[in-house]
Design an enzyme around this catalytic site. Structure first.
Site, PDB file in Angstrom:
ATOM      1  N   GLY A   1       0.283   4.356   0.937  1.00 15.47           N
ATOM      2  CA  GLY A   1       0.282   5.146   2.162  1.00 15.47           C
ATOM      3  C   GLY A   1       1.120   4.519   3.254  1.00 15.47           C
ATOM      4  O   GLY A   1       1.871   5.198   3.966  1.00 15.47           O
TER       5      GLY A   1
ATOM      6  N   GLU B   1      -4.634   5.587  -4.124  1.00 12.95           N
ATOM      7  CA  GLU B   1      -5.179   4.283  -3.757  1.00 12.95           C
ATOM      8  C   GLU B   1      -6.376   4.447  -2.827  1.00 12.95           C
ATOM      9  O   GLU B   1      -7.002   3.468  -2.439  1.00 12.95           O
ATOM     10  CB  GLU B   1      -4.109   3.411  -3.114  1.00 12.95           C
ATOM     11  CG  GLU B   1      -3.110   2.867  -4.099  1.00 12.95           C
ATOM     12  CD  GLU B   1      -2.067   1.971  -3.477  1.00 12.95           C
ATOM     13  OE1 GLU B   1      -1.375   1.273  -4.231  1.00 12.95           O
ATOM     14  OE2 GLU B   1      -1.937   1.962  -2.234  1.00 12.95           O
TER      15      GLU B   1
ATOM     16  N   ASN C   1       5.206   9.894 -11.967  1.00 14.60           N
ATOM     17  CA  ASN C   1       6.318   9.490 -12.824  1.00 14.60           C
ATOM     18  C   ASN C   1       5.939   9.855 -14.258  1.00 14.60           C
ATOM     19  O   ASN C   1       4.853  10.395 -14.514  1.00 14.60           O
ATOM     20  CB  ASN C   1       6.672   8.012 -12.653  1.00 14.60           C
ATOM     21  CG  ASN C   1       5.560   7.058 -13.071  1.00 14.60           C
ATOM     22  OD1 ASN C   1       4.746   7.364 -13.941  1.00 14.60           O
ATOM     23  ND2 ASN C   1       5.523   5.896 -12.448  1.00 14.60           N
TER      24      ASN C   1
ATOM     25  N   LEU D   1      11.807  10.155 -13.096  1.00 11.56           N
ATOM     26  CA  LEU D   1      12.203   9.648 -14.411  1.00 11.56           C
ATOM     27  C   LEU D   1      13.050   8.384 -14.310  1.00 11.56           C
ATOM     28  O   LEU D   1      13.834   8.077 -15.209  1.00 11.56           O
ATOM     29  CB  LEU D   1      12.969  10.733 -15.169  1.00 11.56           C
ATOM     30  CG  LEU D   1      12.216  12.048 -15.386  1.00 11.56           C
ATOM     31  CD1 LEU D   1      13.154  13.116 -15.938  1.00 11.56           C
ATOM     32  CD2 LEU D   1      11.029  11.842 -16.316  1.00 11.56           C
TER      33      LEU D   1
ATOM     34  N   GLY E   1       0.838  -1.201   0.000  1.00 10.54           N
ATOM     35  CA  GLY E   1       0.000   0.000   0.000  1.00 10.54           C
ATOM     36  C   GLY E   1       0.866   1.240   0.000  1.00 10.54           C
ATOM     37  O   GLY E   1       1.833   1.358   0.769  1.00 10.54           O
TER      38      GLY E   1
ATOM     39  N   GLY F   1      16.655  10.182 -13.107  1.00  8.39           N
ATOM     40  CA  GLY F   1      16.518  11.123 -12.007  1.00  8.39           C
ATOM     41  C   GLY F   1      15.128  11.710 -11.929  1.00  8.39           C
ATOM     42  O   GLY F   1      14.136  10.988 -11.898  1.00  8.39           O
TER      43      GLY F   1
ATOM     44  N   SER G   1      13.160  -2.690   2.478  1.00  4.96           N
ATOM     45  CA  SER G   1      14.203  -2.008   1.701  1.00  4.96           C
ATOM     46  C   SER G   1      14.405  -0.559   2.113  1.00  4.96           C
ATOM     47  O   SER G   1      15.375   0.078   1.682  1.00  4.96           O
ATOM     48  CB  SER G   1      13.849  -2.042   0.210  1.00  4.96           C
ATOM     49  OG  SER G   1      12.812  -1.128  -0.099  1.00  4.96           O
TER      50      SER G   1
ATOM     51  N   ASP H   1       7.143   5.439  -3.848  1.00  9.00           N
ATOM     52  CA  ASP H   1       6.648   5.774  -2.508  1.00  9.00           C
ATOM     53  C   ASP H   1       7.787   6.310  -1.648  1.00  9.00           C
ATOM     54  O   ASP H   1       7.613   7.260  -0.875  1.00  9.00           O
ATOM     55  CB  ASP H   1       6.043   4.540  -1.848  1.00  9.00           C
ATOM     56  CG  ASP H   1       4.866   3.981  -2.624  1.00  9.00           C
ATOM     57  OD1 ASP H   1       4.274   4.726  -3.430  1.00  9.00           O
ATOM     58  OD2 ASP H   1       4.537   2.795  -2.428  1.00  9.00           O
TER      59      ASP H   1
END
Length: 312
Positions: free
Chosen positions: A46, A145, A189, A226, A44, A230, A296, A257
């Protein structure tokens, strides 16, 4: 970019339990592949943003809805572990917590399908009950979402309270007929930017031209991510290319995110938009060196050490 511990970020959130497996490549339409390494993890947009912002040192609040089920309880436990304030979180007794199905390939690409579940019940009343949280934030960050109307209502309240507002228009929607004047920074994006503008996926409009058209929808600024190139940040006065931090990509899932959370933290700490985007690029790149989203996401100490090593 040291934090004084007082930067506050309100996440207008979504949570979905992520059901993940790996395949050698992403399947085509109608194709069946054998996968492996099935696992369940936190997902998710958020939720991801809240965890990343908290690990970067911000005081984070979360607004959203989960189901009255095991997945919802797991989310509450995650937020407690990360130190996120969930006074704005409601449990819906009649809808399950959101779920996302994710297929990753060995090159780091992924495809995702999400059932919003209880996220779809996140409405204006929920936002109004948590209005003080939004008014007290330095930055409010929303995504799609959850219902668009809910996200914009929350950002309008936050902006009226003096917060900087960020809308990440993902999953992307055509927003040409939507008033985005409550948005300080729009953060698609490149693919999402085209969808927001009603353009075909293969449209070859360059990023700077996309940014100018996005600004015409009402936001004060635009930051287009991008990928390996970048980011581009733009206002009515100028457009600035922001170089990437080069890393060996293992898994790109959750990088957007991570970028948005880091951008929110940097803006909350008083950085200007280009510098905030540089910091966000670095944070997002570091998450791509590892699998999954939450596992991560790096803490502030790790990010600062990397920045120091790459910019001595």
């Amino acid at each position: 970019m040291p934090t004084d511990g007082h930067a506050s970020v309100a996440i207008v959130g979504s949570y979905a339990k992520a059901l993940v497996m790996t395949a050698d490549r992403i399947p085509g339409a109608g194709e069946t592949l054998i996968g492996r390494d099935y696992r369940e993890t936190f997902g998710g947009k958020g939720s991801d943003m809240a965890v990343q912002a908290a690990r970067l040192g911000a005081e984070v609040s979360y607004l959203g809805v989960v189901g009255d089920d095991a997945h919802g309880e797991e989310f509450r436990a995650l937020m407690a572990d990360e130190g996120v304030d969930i006074r704005g979180l409601r449990t819906a007794p009649d809808r399950p917590t959101g779920v996302g199905f994710i297929v990753k390939d060995t090159a780091g690409a992924n495809v995702i399908v999400v059932d919003p579940g209880a996220n779809a019940r996140f409405g204006a009343d929920d936002v109004d009950r948590a209005a003080d949280v939004l008014r007290g934030a330095d930055v409010a960050l929303a995504q799609l979402e959850t219902p668009l109307g809910t996200a914009l209502h929350a950002l309008a309240i936050a902006k009226n309270g003096g917060a900087t507002t960020i809308l990440n228009p993902a999953p992307a929607a055509d927003l040409r007929d939507v008033d985005l004047s409550c948005v300080d920074v729009l953060t698609p994006n490149e693919h999402e930017a085209k969808t927001v503008l009603g353009l075909a996926p293969g449209d070859d409009t360059p990023p700077e031209a996309l940014a100018r058209r996005l600004l015409a929808l009402g936001p004060r600024a635009v930051a287009i991510t991008l990928g390996e190139a970048g980011a581009l940040v733009a206002t009515a006065d100028a457009a600035t290319a922001v170089p990437p931090l080069e890393v060996a990509v293992v898994d790109s899932n959750g990088a957007g995110d991570s970028f948005n959370a880091a951008l929110a933290v940097a803006l909350a700490e008083g950085e200007d938009l280009p510098e905030a985007a540089r910091f966000a690029n670095a944070v997002a790149a570091l998450c791509c060196e590892h699998w999954e989203t939450v596992p991560s996401y790096q803490d502030r100490e790790t990010v600062e050490a990397t920045l120091k090593a790459t910019n001595p």
